[in-house]
Design an enzyme around this catalytic site. Structure first.
Site, PDB file in Angstrom:
ATOM      1  N   ALA A 143       0.861  -1.178   0.000  1.00  0.00           N
ATOM      2  CA  ALA A 143       0.000   0.000   0.000  1.00  0.00           C
ATOM      3  C   ALA A 143       0.898   1.229   0.000  1.00  0.00           C
ATOM      4  O   ALA A 143       2.053   1.165   0.436  1.00  0.00           O
ATOM      5  CB  ALA A 143      -0.880  -0.015   1.242  1.00  0.00           C
ATOM      6  N   GLY A 203       0.637  -5.020   0.879  1.00  0.00           N
ATOM      7  CA  GLY A 203      -0.526  -5.070  -0.010  1.00  0.00           C
ATOM      8  C   GLY A 203      -0.202  -5.644  -1.373  1.00  0.00           C
ATOM      9  O   GLY A 203      -1.079  -6.197  -2.049  1.00  0.00           O
ATOM     10  N   GLU A 223      -0.527  -9.237  -0.911  1.00  0.00           N
ATOM     11  CA  GLU A 223      -1.963  -9.529  -0.742  1.00  0.00           C
ATOM     12  C   GLU A 223      -2.692  -9.491  -2.088  1.00  0.00           C
ATOM     13  O   GLU A 223      -3.537 -10.334  -2.369  1.00  0.00           O
ATOM     14  CB  GLU A 223      -2.588  -8.527   0.226  1.00  0.00           C
ATOM     15  CG  GLU A 223      -2.020  -8.649   1.629  1.00  0.00           C
ATOM     16  CD  GLU A 223      -2.804  -7.815   2.632  1.00  0.00           C
ATOM     17  OE1 GLU A 223      -2.657  -6.592   2.617  1.00  0.00           O
ATOM     18  OE2 GLU A 223      -3.587  -8.399   3.396  1.00  0.00           O
ATOM     19  N   GLU A 252       4.294  -5.359   7.313  1.00  0.00           N
ATOM     20  CA  GLU A 252       3.474  -4.368   8.022  1.00  0.00           C
ATOM     21  C   GLU A 252       3.815  -4.260   9.504  1.00  0.00           C
ATOM     22  O   GLU A 252       3.674  -3.193  10.105  1.00  0.00           O
ATOM     23  CB  GLU A 252       1.973  -4.712   7.878  1.00  0.00           C
ATOM     24  CG  GLU A 252       1.378  -4.386   6.521  1.00  0.00           C
ATOM     25  CD  GLU A 252       1.504  -5.510   5.500  1.00  0.00           C
ATOM     26  OE1 GLU A 252       2.350  -6.409   5.685  1.00  0.00           O
ATOM     27  OE2 GLU A 252       0.754  -5.476   4.517  1.00  0.00           O
TER      28      GLU A 252
HETATM   29  N1  CAA Z   1       4.593   3.287  -0.515  1.00  0.00           N
HETATM   30  C1  CAA Z   1       5.003   4.463  -1.066  1.00  0.00           C
HETATM   31  N2  CAA Z   1       6.216   4.622  -1.618  1.00  0.00           N
HETATM   32  C2  CAA Z   1       7.046   3.560  -1.619  1.00  0.00           C
HETATM   33  C3  CAA Z   1       6.689   2.327  -1.075  1.00  0.00           C
HETATM   34  C4  CAA Z   1       5.398   2.210  -0.504  1.00  0.00           C
HETATM   35  N3  CAA Z   1       4.941   1.051   0.015  1.00  0.00           N
HETATM   36  N4  CAA Z   1       7.729   1.464  -1.202  1.00  0.00           N
HETATM   37  C5  CAA Z   1       8.711   2.154  -1.823  1.00  0.00           C
HETATM   38  N5  CAA Z   1       8.302   3.412  -2.079  1.00  0.00           N
HETATM   39  C6  CAA Z   1       9.061   4.497  -2.741  1.00  0.00           C
HETATM   40  C7  CAA Z   1      10.144   5.029  -1.844  1.00  0.00           C
HETATM   41  O1  CAA Z   1       9.610   6.004  -0.959  1.00  0.00           O
HETATM   42  C8  CAA Z   1      11.107   5.611  -2.856  1.00  0.00           C
HETATM   43  O2  CAA Z   1      10.580   6.849  -3.290  1.00  0.00           O
HETATM   44  P1  CAA Z   1      11.558   8.149  -3.365  1.00  0.00           P
HETATM   45  O3  CAA Z   1      12.576   7.778  -4.394  1.00  0.00           O
HETATM   46  O4  CAA Z   1      10.631   9.250  -3.783  1.00  0.00           O
HETATM   47  O5  CAA Z   1      12.141   8.302  -2.010  1.00  0.00           O
HETATM   48  C9  CAA Z   1      10.995   4.634  -4.023  1.00  0.00           C
HETATM   49  O6  CAA Z   1       9.754   3.940  -3.854  1.00  0.00           O
HETATM   50  C10 CAA Z   1      12.113   3.622  -4.064  1.00  0.00           C
HETATM   51  O7  CAA Z   1      12.155   2.975  -2.798  1.00  0.00           O
HETATM   52  P2  CAA Z   1      13.530   2.735  -1.999  1.00  0.00           P
HETATM   53  O8  CAA Z   1      14.476   3.852  -2.261  1.00  0.00           O
HETATM   54  O9  CAA Z   1      13.172   2.425  -0.589  1.00  0.00           O
HETATM   55  O10 CAA Z   1      14.056   1.414  -2.749  1.00  0.00           O
HETATM   56  P3  CAA Z   1      14.985   0.275  -2.148  1.00  0.00           P
HETATM   57  O11 CAA Z   1      15.340  -0.593  -3.311  1.00  0.00           O
HETATM   58  O12 CAA Z   1      16.100   0.835  -1.341  1.00  0.00           O
HETATM   59  O13 CAA Z   1      14.047  -0.563  -1.132  1.00  0.00           O
HETATM   60  C11 CAA Z   1      12.025  -1.702  -0.463  1.00  0.00           C
HETATM   61  C12 CAA Z   1      12.956  -1.286  -1.631  1.00  0.00           C
HETATM   62  C13 CAA Z   1      12.771  -2.717   0.446  1.00  0.00           C
HETATM   63  C14 CAA Z   1      10.816  -2.368  -1.089  1.00  0.00           C
HETATM   64  C15 CAA Z   1      11.622  -0.456   0.374  1.00  0.00           C
HETATM   65  O14 CAA Z   1      11.176   0.560  -0.528  1.00  0.00           O
HETATM   66  C16 CAA Z   1      10.521  -0.724   1.362  1.00  0.00           C
HETATM   67  O15 CAA Z   1      10.765  -1.305   2.404  1.00  0.00           O
HETATM   68  N6  CAA Z   1       9.288  -0.268   1.048  1.00  0.00           N
HETATM   69  C17 CAA Z   1       8.141  -0.380   1.936  1.00  0.00           C
HETATM   70  C18 CAA Z   1       7.604  -1.804   1.975  1.00  0.00           C
HETATM   71  C19 CAA Z   1       6.440  -1.900   2.942  1.00  0.00           C
HETATM   72  O16 CAA Z   1       6.564  -1.639   4.130  1.00  0.00           O
HETATM   73  N7  CAA Z   1       5.279  -2.334   2.432  1.00  0.00           N
HETATM   74  C20 CAA Z   1       4.059  -2.487   3.214  1.00  0.00           C
HETATM   75  C21 CAA Z   1       3.174  -1.278   3.078  1.00  0.00           C
HETATM   76  S1  CAA Z   1       1.835  -1.301   4.215  1.00  0.00           S
HETATM   77  C22 CAA Z   1       0.660  -2.216   3.459  1.00  0.00           C
HETATM   78  O17 CAA Z   1       0.816  -2.730   2.361  1.00  0.00           O
HETATM   79  C23 CAA Z   1      -0.627  -2.326   4.240  1.00  0.00           C
HETATM   80  C24 CAA Z   1      -1.659  -3.271   3.751  1.00  0.00           C
HETATM   81  O18 CAA Z   1      -1.774  -4.373   4.240  1.00  0.00           O
HETATM   82  C25 CAA Z   1      -2.703  -2.892   2.772  1.00  0.00           C
END
Ligand code: CAA
Length: 223
Positions: free
Chosen positions: A69, A112, A115, A135
Site C-alpha cells: 500500500a 498489499g 496480498e 506491516e
Molecule cells: N509506498 C510508497 N512509496 C514507496 C513504497 C510504498 N509502500 N515502497 C517504496 N516506495 C518508494 C520510496 O519512498 C522511494 O521513493 P523516493 O525515491 O521518492 O524516495 C521509491 O519507492 C524507491 O524505494 P527505496 O528507495 O526504498 O528502494 P529500495 O530498493 O532501497 O528498497 C524496499 C525497496 C525494500 C521495497 C523499500 O522501498 C521498502 O521497504 N518499502 C516499503 C515496503 C512496505 O513496508 N510495504 C508495506 C506497506 S503497508 C501495506 O501494504 C498495508 C496493507 O496491508 C494494505
C-alpha cells in the site's frame, strides 16, 4: 512518468483474448495508491463484462510487482478514519472478479502487493521474486485478507513467521510452499510466462472457467 500517465496500463496478448494489466508507478515501486486501485478495479470490472476477454494477467512488469500500500497515503490516514470509511473494501473487489486472473510477479511483492498477488487464481513468479508482509514494522497488520489467504496457501507456521517476524520468501520458496503455481525459466520474462498461462486458460470454455473458479472458492477459503 508525468501526471497524465496511467497508474495501470492495459494491453492485450497477441491472440487478443488475454487482458494484461500492468501496474505503472515505477518510481514508487508500484505502491498501491487509492488512484491505482480505482483504475485497476475499473479495468477488472470492464473485463468481467467484456466477452472478448477470456482471462486476465495482473503484473508489475519484469522489475517489481508492488512494494505494498502507498505508505505516504497511509500515513495521512488515522485508523478511525480508515476503518469508518472501510478504506480497504475496494481491494476486495479484485477477489470478486469472476474471470480467471493470473498474477505475474518479479521483484518485490510486499505488504498489499503480496496480498494483491494472492487474490489472483494462479501466480507465476521469478525464482528471485521477494514475497513479504512487513506491516509489523509499521505497527500495523496486513489489512486486505492476506493473513488468511497466506495461511490457507502455505500453512499457519510459515504465515506466522511472515506476519509476526517479517520473514521474506523467495519466488523459489513461494513455489515450493504452494503460494506460486509456476516459476519462470532462466531468462524468461514473467509477463510472458504469466500471459502464456492465461492464454492456456483462454482455450477453455468461459463458463467452465468461471464455474471452476467459483466452486474452488466455495471451500472454506478467504476470497
Ligand atoms: N509506498 C510508497 N512509496 C514507496 C513504497 C510504498 N509502500 N515502497 C517504496 N516506495 C518508494 C520510496 O519512498 C522511494 O521513493 P523516493 O525515491 O521518492 O524516495 C521509491 O519507492 C524507491 O524505494 P527505496 O528507495 O526504498 O528502494 P529500495 O530498493 O532501497 O528498497 C524496499 C525497496 C525494500 C521495497 C523499500 O522501498 C521498502 O521497504 N518499502 C516499503 C515496503 C512496505 O513496508 N510495504 C508495506 C506497506 S503497508 C501495506 O501494504 C498495508 C496493507 O496491508 C494494505
Amino acid at each position: 512518468m508525468t501526471a497524465s500517465d496511467p497508474f495501470v496500463v492495459k494491453s492485450r496478448s497477441p491472440s487478443g483474448r488475454v487482458l494484461i494489466l500492468t501496474l505503472n508507478r515505477p518510481k514508487a515501486l508500484n505502491a498501491l495508491s487509492d488512484g491505482l486501485f480505482r483504475q485497476l478495479n475499473a479495468y477488472l470490472a470492464e473485463a468481467d463484462d467484456d466477452d472478448t476477454v477470456a482471462s486476465i494477467v495482473i503484473t508489475g512488469g519484469d522489475k517489481v510487482f508492488a512494494a505494498g500500500a502507498d505508505i505516504k497515503e497511509l500515513g495521512a490516514n488515522t485508523f478511525a478514519a480508515a476503518y469508518s470509511r472501510d478504506a480497504l473494501s475496494s481491494w476486495q473487489r479484485v477477489a470478486a472478479i469472476r474471470k480467471p486472473i493470473v498474477a505475474g510477479v518479479a521483484g518485490y511483492a510486499l505488504g498489499g502487493g503480496c496480498e494483491l498477488a494472492m487474490m489472483a487464481d494462479l501466480l507465476v513468479c521469478t525464482p528471485t521474486a521477494v514475497f513479504g508482509l512487513p506491516e509489523i514494522n509499521l505497527g500495523v497488520i496486513p489489512g486486505a485478507g492476506g493473513t488468511q489467504r497466506l495461511a490457507h496457501l502455505i500453512g499457519k507456521t510459515r504465515t506466522m513467521d511472515m506476519v509476526l517476524n517479517d520473514r521474506k520468501l523467495s519466488g523459489k520458496e513461494a513455489y515450493d510452499f504452494g503460494l506460486a503455481s509456476g516459476l519462470t525459466k532462466e531468462g524468461e520474462s514473467v509477463v510472458a510466462a504469466a500471459t502464456k498461462v492465461a492464454e492456456q486458460l483462454a482455450t477453455k470454455g468461459a463458463l467452465a472457467l468461471q464455474a471452476g473458479k467459483e466452486a474452488v472458492n466455495a471451500c472454506e477459503w478467504k476470497r
